[in-house]
Design a protein around this motif. Structure first.
Motif, short mmCIF file in Angstrom:
data_model
loop_
_atom_site.label_atom_id
_atom_site.label_comp_id
_atom_site.label_asym_id
_atom_site.label_seq_id
_atom_site.Cartn_x
_atom_site.Cartn_y
_atom_site.Cartn_z
N ARG A 134 0.83 -1.20 0.00
CA ARG A 134 0.00 0.00 0.00
C ARG A 134 0.87 1.26 0.00
NH1 ARG A 134 -2.92 -3.69 3.28
NH2 ARG A 134 -1.85 -3.01 5.17
N THR A 135 0.24 2.41 -0.26
CA THR A 135 0.96 3.68 -0.36
C THR A 135 0.42 4.64 0.67
OG1 THR A 135 1.19 3.31 -2.75
CG2 THR A 135 1.68 5.52 -1.93
N PRO A 136 0.97 4.68 1.87
CA PRO A 136 0.45 5.55 2.93
C PRO A 136 0.81 7.01 2.69
CG PRO A 136 2.46 4.50 3.66
CD PRO A 136 2.17 3.92 2.30
N ASN A 137 0.14 7.91 3.41
CA ASN A 137 0.44 9.33 3.30
C ASN A 137 1.00 9.82 4.64
OD1 ASN A 137 0.15 12.29 3.30
ND2 ASN A 137 -0.79 11.93 1.31
N PRO A 138 2.32 9.97 4.74
CA PRO A 138 2.92 10.35 6.02
C PRO A 138 2.56 11.75 6.46
CG PRO A 138 4.57 10.31 4.28
CD PRO A 138 3.33 9.71 3.71
N ASP A 139 2.26 12.67 5.53
CA ASP A 139 1.95 14.04 5.91
C ASP A 139 0.62 14.13 6.66
OD1 ASP A 139 4.21 15.62 4.66
OD2 ASP A 139 3.51 14.51 2.93
N VAL A 140 -0.37 13.34 6.24
CA VAL A 140 -1.64 13.29 6.97
C VAL A 140 -1.41 12.74 8.36
CG1 VAL A 140 -3.96 12.31 7.03
CG2 VAL A 140 -2.98 13.06 4.84
N LEU A 141 -0.65 11.67 8.46
CA LEU A 141 -0.37 11.05 9.75
C LEU A 141 0.44 11.97 10.66
CD1 LEU A 141 0.53 7.47 8.52
CD2 LEU A 141 -1.59 8.18 9.61
N CYS A 142 1.36 12.72 10.07
CA CYS A 142 2.18 13.64 10.86
C CYS A 142 1.31 14.70 11.52
CB CYS A 142 3.24 14.29 9.97
SG CYS A 142 4.37 15.39 10.85
N ASN A 143 0.33 15.21 10.79
CA ASN A 143 -0.55 16.23 11.36
C ASN A 143 -1.42 15.67 12.47
OD1 ASN A 143 0.21 18.49 9.79
ND2 ASN A 143 -1.03 17.77 8.08
N THR A 144 -2.03 14.51 12.23
CA THR A 144 -2.97 13.97 13.21
C THR A 144 -2.27 13.41 14.44
OG1 THR A 144 -2.99 11.85 12.04
CG2 THR A 144 -4.70 13.42 11.48
N ARG A 145 -1.13 12.76 14.23
CA ARG A 145 -0.50 12.04 15.34
C ARG A 145 0.65 12.78 16.01
NH1 ARG A 145 -0.24 5.76 13.04
NH2 ARG A 145 -2.45 5.65 12.43
N ILE A 146 1.29 13.72 15.31
CA ILE A 146 2.45 14.39 15.87
C ILE A 146 2.22 15.88 16.08
CG2 ILE A 146 4.92 14.85 15.59
CD1 ILE A 146 4.21 11.91 16.06
N LYS A 147 2.10 16.66 15.00
CA LYS A 147 1.99 18.12 15.14
C LYS A 147 0.81 18.53 16.01
CE LYS A 147 4.23 19.26 10.75
NZ LYS A 147 4.06 19.81 9.39
N PHE A 148 -0.34 17.88 15.79
CA PHE A 148 -1.53 18.24 16.55
C PHE A 148 -1.99 17.08 17.42
CE2 PHE A 148 -1.86 20.57 12.38
CZ PHE A 148 -1.23 21.71 12.86
N GLY A 149 -1.07 16.14 17.65
CA GLY A 149 -1.35 15.02 18.53
C GLY A 149 -0.35 14.99 19.67
N ALA A 150 0.80 14.38 19.46
CA ALA A 150 1.82 14.26 20.50
C ALA A 150 2.29 15.63 21.00
CB ALA A 150 3.01 13.45 19.97
N PHE A 151 2.39 16.62 20.08
CA PHE A 151 2.83 17.95 20.51
C PHE A 151 1.80 18.59 21.44
CE2 PHE A 151 2.50 22.58 19.68
CZ PHE A 151 3.64 22.97 20.39
N MET A 152 0.51 18.49 21.09
CA MET A 152 -0.51 19.05 21.96
C MET A 152 -0.49 18.39 23.33
SD MET A 152 -3.86 19.72 19.59
CE MET A 152 -4.02 21.21 18.59
#
Length: 411
Positions: free
Chosen positions: A98-116
Motif C-alpha cells: 500500500r501507499t500511505p500518506n505520512p503528511d496526513v499522519l504527521c498532522n494527526t499524530r504528531i503536530k496536533f497530537g503528541a505535541f498538543m
C-alpha cells in the motif's frame, strides 16, 4: 474569534517562510506567542550523507525569526513518538503493497497530537501553524457547536487534504493565520517584515525525509528484493526492479523503460512482480469506484447528505464530484463505497480520500482498493509468468518497440 484577547498561542515553526509569517502575523496582532520547533528527525543513520545535521539550518532560521521580535523558542523532541506513530506504520504499509500518506499522519499524530499532549500543562488558548487552510470557530455564545475546516484562499497551496483526518477536539484548538492569504502575498509580507528566510525555497516531499531521497529511505528500512517488470497486456518481460514497495499505482517516473510513457498499473505482492502499461488512460479502463475505510468525520457526526459531495484523492487543487454509499465490512467497520464523476489516474490503496461539501472539508478515510474491473486487467500469460518459481528461465528482457503514433487525417 471566540475567547479572550490577547490570546496565548503556541506557534509551530519549521524555519520556512509560511510558519514564520504565521508567527509574525499573530505577534503583530498583539497576541502572546511562544514558538516551538519539533525535532522529529530520526535518521541518524544517514548522518554521513552530509557534513552537518539536516535539521540545523531549519532551527537556525526559526531562531533568527523569533529573535527579531523577542519571541521565545523551545525545541520539543518527539523522535520516539514519530517513529512509533508514523514511520513504523509507513514501513509496514509499504511492505503490504500500500501507499500511505505520512503528511496526513504527521498532522494527526504528531503536530496536533503528541505535541498538543506535550504542552497540555502550559494552558495555551490555541496552537497555530503555517498551514494554508481556514478554521471557523463557533462564537463564544455557541461553544458547543463544532469548529469547521474550510478551503484556504489559495486553492493551489490549500492543505485541507493533509488536515482532513483531524478530530473535532484537535480542530477546536487550532488557528491558521494564512488561510485567508495567497502564497504570493505571504512572500511579499515576508519581505516587508524583513524575515531572515524571506527568500528561502518551500520544502518539498515527505515531511520527515528532509534531504534524503525516498528510495534511500525505503532501501534502508525495507531493503531490496529483485523482481521482474511485465507488460500487462501481453506478458512481455521488460526488465527488473528492486522491490514492489518502490512503486505505486499510476506511477510514471523512475521506471527507466524506453518507448514510453509507461505506467505502473498493478503489483503482485506475493510474487514481487510489477505490471506496467502504455495504455493506462484508454477509455475502457474505468478508475472511478473504490472503497474507503478508517473514516473520520471532522464534526464528529455522520454527514447529513452524501450524494452531492466533492472528493480529493491527493493533495492539489483538483476535485471530483462524488457520491458515497455506506456499508459495513466483515469486521463490523463502517466503509464508504465512493463513486467519482470521472476516471482518476491512480487510485492507490493506503492513500487518503478527503471529502468536501462545497468549501467545507467534512472528513476523510483511507482508500482500500479500486473496484472497477477488479483492478487493471492483466493477461493470462503475464499471470502465468508471475507465478513461475525460477524466473531466470525468462532469459533477457525483450526489446521494447516504440509505440506507433496515431495517424491524424486532416480534411
Amino acid at each position: 474569534m471566540p475567547h479572550k484577547n490577547p490570546l496565548k498561542v503556541a506557534v509551530l515553526v519549521s524555519g520556512g517562510v509560511d510558519s514564520s509569517m504565521a508567527l509574525r502575523l499573530l505577534h503583530a496582532a498583539g497576541h502572546s506567542c511562544t514558538a516551538f520547533y519539533l525535532k522529529i528527525w530520526f535518521q541518524e543513520d544517514f548522518e554521513n550523507y552530509w557534513s552537518e545535521c539536516p535539521w540545523e539550518d531549519d532551527l537556525k532560521y526559526a531562531k533568527a525569526v523569533c529573535d527579531q521580535v523577542d519571541v521565545p523558542l523551545e525545541v520539543v523532541h518527539l523522535t520516539d513518538e514519530y517513529w512509533n506513530n508514523v514511520v513504523s506504520y509507513i514501513i509496514e504499509e509499504y511492505k503490504c503493497g500500500r501507499t500511505p500518506n505520512p503528511d496526513v499522519l504527521c498532522n494527526t499524530r504528531i503536530k496536533f497530537g503528541a505535541f498538543m499532549d506535550a504542552i497540555s500543562g502550559m494552558e495555551f488558548d490555541f496552537v497555530a501553524s503555517g498551514h494554508y487552510a481556514k478554521i471557523v470557530h463557533a462564537s463564544t455564545a455557541q461553544l458547543d457547536e463544532p469548529s469547521i475546516l474550510k478551503l484556504s484562499k489559495d486553492m493551489v497551496k490549500d492543505q485541507t487534504y493533509f488536515l482532513s483526518h483531524l478530530s473535532q477536539a484537535q480542530l477546536k484548538r487550532l488557528i491558521f493565520p494564512l488561510g485567508c492569504i495567497q502564497k504570493d502575498e505571504v512572500r511579499m509580507l515576508a519581505k516587508s517584515f524583513n524575515l531572515p528566510n524571506q527568500d528561502r525555497k518551500d520544502s518539498q516531499g515527505i515531511c520527515f525525509l528532509g534531504k534524503i531521497k525516498f528510495s534511500e529511505f525505503v532501501a534502508r528500512h525495507i531493503g531490496e528484493s529483485e523482481g521482474i517488470i511485465l507488460e500487462a497486456e501481453n506478458g512481455d518481460y521488460l526488465g527488473n526492479h528492486r522491490g514492489f514497495w518502490f512503486y505505486t499505482i499510476g506511477q510514471r517516473q523512475g521506471l527507466r523503460l524506453p518507448g514510453g510513457p509507461w505506467y505502473v498499473v498493478e503489483k503482485d505482492i506475493k510474487n514481487n512482480v510489477v505490471y506496467v502499461s502504455r495504455n493506462y488512460f484508454s477509455v475502457d479502463k474505468k478508475r472511478r469506484l473504490f472503497r474507503v475505510g478508517s473514516l473520520k468525520w471532522l464534526s464528529g457526526l455522520f454527514p447529513k447528505q452524501i450524494n452531492e459531495l466533492q472528493c480529493k484523492v491527493r493533495h492539489g487543487p483538483s476535485f471530483y464530484n462524488c457520491s458515497l454509499a455506506m456499508e459495513v465490512d466483515q469486521h463490523g467497520q463502517e466503509v464508504a463505497v465512493v463513486r467519482l464523476s470521472g476516471d482518476d489516474q491512480g487510485l492507490a490503496a493506503g492513500q487518503f480520500a478527503a471529502f468536501y461539501d462545497g468549501r467545507t472539508c467534512i472528513g476523510s478515510g483511507i482508500i482500500l482498493e479500486s473496484w472497477d474491473d477488479q483492478g487493471y486487467p492483466i493477461c493470462e500469460k503475464a499471470l502465468e509468468i508471475a507465478r513461475m518459481e525460477d524466473k531466470s528461465k525468462l532469459g533477457k528482457p525483450v526489446k521494447i518497440m516504440v509505440k506507433p503514433e496515431l495517424s491524424v487525417t486532416t480534411i
